[in-house]
Every structure is written in C-alpha cells, then in structure tokens.
Design an enzyme around this catalytic site. Structure first.
Site, PDB file in Angstrom:
ATOM      1  N   GLY A 140    -101.251 -16.740  43.627  1.00 56.78           N
ATOM      2  CA  GLY A 140    -101.227 -16.575  42.171  1.00 56.78           C
ATOM      3  C   GLY A 140    -100.001 -17.224  41.561  1.00 56.78           C
ATOM      4  O   GLY A 140     -99.314 -18.017  42.215  1.00 56.78           O
ATOM      5  N   ASN A 141     -99.726 -16.891  40.319  1.00 49.79           N
ATOM      6  CA  ASN A 141     -98.525 -17.417  39.665  1.00 49.79           C
ATOM      7  C   ASN A 141     -98.012 -16.394  38.646  1.00 49.79           C
ATOM      8  O   ASN A 141     -98.632 -15.350  38.443  1.00 49.79           O
ATOM      9  CB  ASN A 141     -98.812 -18.776  39.017  1.00 49.79           C
ATOM     10  CG  ASN A 141     -99.907 -18.685  37.987  1.00 49.79           C
ATOM     11  OD1 ASN A 141     -99.743 -18.054  36.953  1.00 49.79           O
ATOM     12  ND2 ASN A 141    -101.051 -19.298  38.277  1.00 49.79           N
ATOM     13  N   SER A 142     -96.904 -16.721  37.985  1.00 46.52           N
ATOM     14  CA  SER A 142     -96.205 -15.733  37.140  1.00 46.52           C
ATOM     15  C   SER A 142     -96.702 -15.660  35.706  1.00 46.52           C
ATOM     16  O   SER A 142     -96.101 -14.959  34.896  1.00 46.52           O
ATOM     17  CB  SER A 142     -94.710 -16.056  37.091  1.00 46.52           C
ATOM     18  OG  SER A 142     -94.194 -16.149  38.363  1.00 46.52           O
ATOM     19  N   SER A 143     -97.777 -16.370  35.363  1.00 42.68           N
ATOM     20  CA  SER A 143     -98.211 -16.364  33.961  1.00 42.68           C
ATOM     21  C   SER A 143     -98.675 -14.971  33.533  1.00 42.68           C
ATOM     22  O   SER A 143     -99.478 -14.333  34.205  1.00 42.68           O
ATOM     23  CB  SER A 143     -99.358 -17.362  33.776  1.00 42.68           C
ATOM     24  OG  SER A 143     -99.853 -17.241  32.469  1.00 42.68           O
TER      25      SER A 143
END
Ligand code: CTP
Length: 407
Positions: free
Chosen positions: A210-213
């Site tokens: 995933g990512n931090s958005s």
C-alpha cells in the site's frame, strides 16, 4: 472570525445542526441560529442557544424596532441552511419571505450554502430537481445529499451530509468567493470522475502493498465540485471512512479495480481527476491463502508486474476516440527545491499528456493525512498557479483552473 447565520428547517436531521454549530464556534466563528417553526418540533431552542451562545428567536414580529428581518442577512458573512427540506427549497426558489429565515435569505448578499435532507423520492421529484437547479443558477451552493439509511426502512440519496463536510464546504465557498474564483460556476451540471486514496495490491490473504495516501485531497475535490453543482462520482481506494458530501461513491481496493471502473465511466465524463495514489506494480502471483513463514524461509522474493497507468491510458483513449473529457493528474514528489518541483511537474504534464498537473512536495511525509497542503497547478495552456492552505481551499484553486479550460 465570520458572522454565520445557520438556518435550520423541519427535518429529522435537525439535531445534526448541533454538530455544525460546534464546529463553527470551535473555529472561532460567531453563529446566529434561525430555526423555522417546524425545526423547533425536532430540536429545542434552548439547545441551539446554549451551543451558539446567542439568543434564538425565530419570530418575525419580535424586536421589530431592530429591523431584525433584514439586519441578520445584511450583517452575515455566510448563511448555511442545514437541514434544508423539500418544502424549504421550494419556498426559497420562489422567494417566499413570510418567516425570519425567508426574509434573511432575501436580504443577504453573503454566500449561501444549503444542505438538503429528505427521502429519495422527494429529492428526485421533478419539482425539487427544478428548485435545486434554480437555486444553483442563482449562485446558491446546494450540496448533494449523502446516500444511505434514511428515517424509515428505506435507503438511498437523501441523508444530510456530515456536519464537518457541510462546514468545510461552506468555509471553502466563502474563501473561493473572496478570491473571486468565478470559473467554479462553470462546473454546474458537468460530470466529474474523481479518484482518491491509495490502492492495496494483495500479497496474500492478509498482506498487501500500500501507500500513505489518506484520500483527503480527492475527497475535498469531490466535496467542492459537488457543491459547485457538478455531478460527481468519487472512486475511493481504501478510504478509512465513507466520505460525506461527495455525490456518488464507489469503493475499490486495487489499481485494476480502479482502472476497470474508470474505463467504464470515462465516455460519459466531462473531466477525470486522478488524485489517487495508484500502485505502479502488483504482485504477480498473489496467494488467496495466508503465506506461512515456515514455508517461505529466511529469504523470499515477490515478482511485481506493472499495473495499467490509468491516467495515461485514459488520455490516450480520449485522444483516439474524440471524447471531450479533460484530465487532471497529480504528482507527489520529493524535490530539493521549488524550482525542481515545478520542473518535475512540467515534465510529468508533458509525459502523461493531461490537461492539468497538480504537484506537491511530499518530502518528510507531512502532507499525508494532513488537512493542509501546498501545490503547484500547471495547465497545458501554459498557466501556473501556486497555492498553500487547506486541502478544501486547494481544491477550489484546482477546480477553478480546470473550469477555466471548460467551454
Ligand atoms: N497514476 C495512474 N495509474 C498508475 C499510476 C499513477 O493513473 N498506475 C496517476 C496518479 O493518480 C497521478 C499520476 O498518475 O495522477 C502521477 O502518478 P506518478 O506515480 O507520480 O507518476 P509516474 O508516471 O509513476 O512517475 P514517477 O516516476 O514519479 O513514479
């Protein structure tokens, strides 16, 4: 500090006015509540007085010497009506002024933000549709109601948006008007597809890449566009809560799911805004079962394959098929300087072929999850705009640039 008039009309969600008053007073604004007589069947004047720290007297004929019926409207910096019933929308559209809320609305030159709440049949009735269109033509900001459980056993569009969403949109409206962002009016009736959040690419049944958005910028764009009268579809990737005040909302998890929905909706859109952080890669053989460390050993390898570039393929399709859809891309960069950020943005604008590119500096990760941002907005027409402020305010600036490209 703004002087805010809050009109409350007679619906079951009148109790949510308390959240609106709280949020405004906590932000330092002065609130004068004008309930209709029917609103007072749902919520007590004492509650509204205590929370707003102001007297509540909806009677048109009290304090006549103070010319209260026009004074409140003349002095207001912002008028919000929430909840707004179908009956109220009809009366306001017709200019009826036989109560204090009606006279105040006719006497004000301040921005007016209306948050309707009613059963789906009433919201979709041709007379309500016409009244909402009339109000929007006059520059009134009419929020789209949320979709969900209504008062009875029914569900559908008609729920009052959450108080925080109403307040954020109302404050952004004041801010946009003070900056004279007139192009926003051109969004009325336009179909806008917006992506938000960060995709999850499964590794196995429980793990993902995933990512931090946080999705906050995309949600803010959807709220501001919907309040300008655009018909919004928000495609949200793994947003922590169902967003409010955004129009139609579709949940996705992976880049491929997002690509499929956007491909399906693209032909009927006037604009596509790709605010989502889409994973460039996915795991080639993700496992439907949980992978066990005992089987993987001390060292293991994941093979990644490229996901479709949704923005680039959409731009290509629009070019090849003559669709009239504008495109907005985002670039989250870690540049050494503002000059480098603008240079990277200009190159990404050219590479992706979109109409607008919004770049922000995410060095240090501070912007993720924050309500504030700092962006550079590059337009294919050669214009550059810079903006620092809340994500809601940045959305007005971005949408104003987009609307300036709309005929
Ligand atoms: N994007 C997309 N599909 C992808 C990846 C990104 O539509 N598979 C969109 C994003 O939503 C964003 C824009 O493309 O609007 C920029 O994405 P970014 O990953 O920054 O661009 P890249 O081309 O991958 O460049 P970089 O080398 O910086 O990673």
């Amino acid at each position: 500090m703004l002087r805010v008039v809050l009109g409350v009309t007679g619906g079951i969600s009148a109790y949510k006015a308390t959240g609106i008053i709280r949020s405004l007073t906590e932000a330092g604004h002065q609130v004068k509540v004008i309930p209709t007589s029917n609103a007072l069947r749902f919520i007590g004047a004492a509650t509204l007085e205590a929370l707003s720290h102001n007297s509540v007297d909806p009677d048109l004929y009290s304090d006549v010497a103070e010319v209260k019926h026009v004074q409140l409207g003349q002095e207001a910096d912002l008028v919000i009506v929430a909840p707004a019933t179908a009956n109220f929308l009809a009366r306001y559209a017709a200019g009826i002024a036989d109560d204090l809320l009606g006279t105040t609305l006719l006497a004000t030159k301040a921005p007016v933000v209306v948050a309707p709440a009613m059963h789906t049949e009433m919201w979709q009735h041709p007379s309500t549709v016409r009244n909402v269109a009339t109000l929007r033509e006059r520059g009134v900001v009419v929020l789209e109601p949320d979709t969900g459980r209504l008062t009875g056993a029914d569900s559908g569009p008609g729920r009052l948006p959450e108080p925080e969403a109403i307040v954020a949109t109302a404050l952004a409206t004041v801010e946009a008007q003070s900056r004279n962002l007139k192009n926003l009016q051109r969004l009325s009736g336009k179909r806008i597809l917006i992506s938000a959040g960060g995709t999850h690419e499964p590794i196995d049944a429980v793990r993902y890449i995933g990512n931090s958005s946080s999705g906050k910028q995309g949600i803010a764009l959807a709220q501001v566009a919907a309040s300008a009268g655009a018909i919004v579809t928000l495609v949200g990737a793994n947003l922590p809560v169902k967003p409010s005040g955004v129009g139609e909302y579709l949940h996705v998890a992976t880049a491929q799911e997002m690509a499929d929905i956007i491909s399906q909706r693209l032909p009927s859109c006037d604009a596509l805004i790709m605010a989502a952080a889409v994973s460039d890669y996915r795991v080639e053989d993700s496992s439907p079962l949980k992978l066990k460390k005992s089987n993987l050993g001390d060292r293991t390898t994941l093979t990644l394959v490229a996901n479709p570039d949704i923005l680039a393929t959409s731009v290509e399709r629009i070019g090849n098929s003559g669709l009239s859809c504008l495109t907005v891309g985002f670039a989250a960069e870690t540049p050494a300087s503002t000059e480098e950020l603008e240079d990277l943005a200009a190159r990404k604008l050219a590479r992706k072929g979109c109409d607008i590119l919004v770049a922000n500096d995410v060095s240090g990760g501070g912007v993720f999850g924050s309500d504030r941002t700092s962006v550079v907005i590059l337009s294919s027409s050669g214009e550059t705009a810079r903006f620092s402020g809340s994500k809601i305010e940045a959305s007005s600036a971005i949408l104003n640039s987009l609307a300036s490209l709309m005929s």
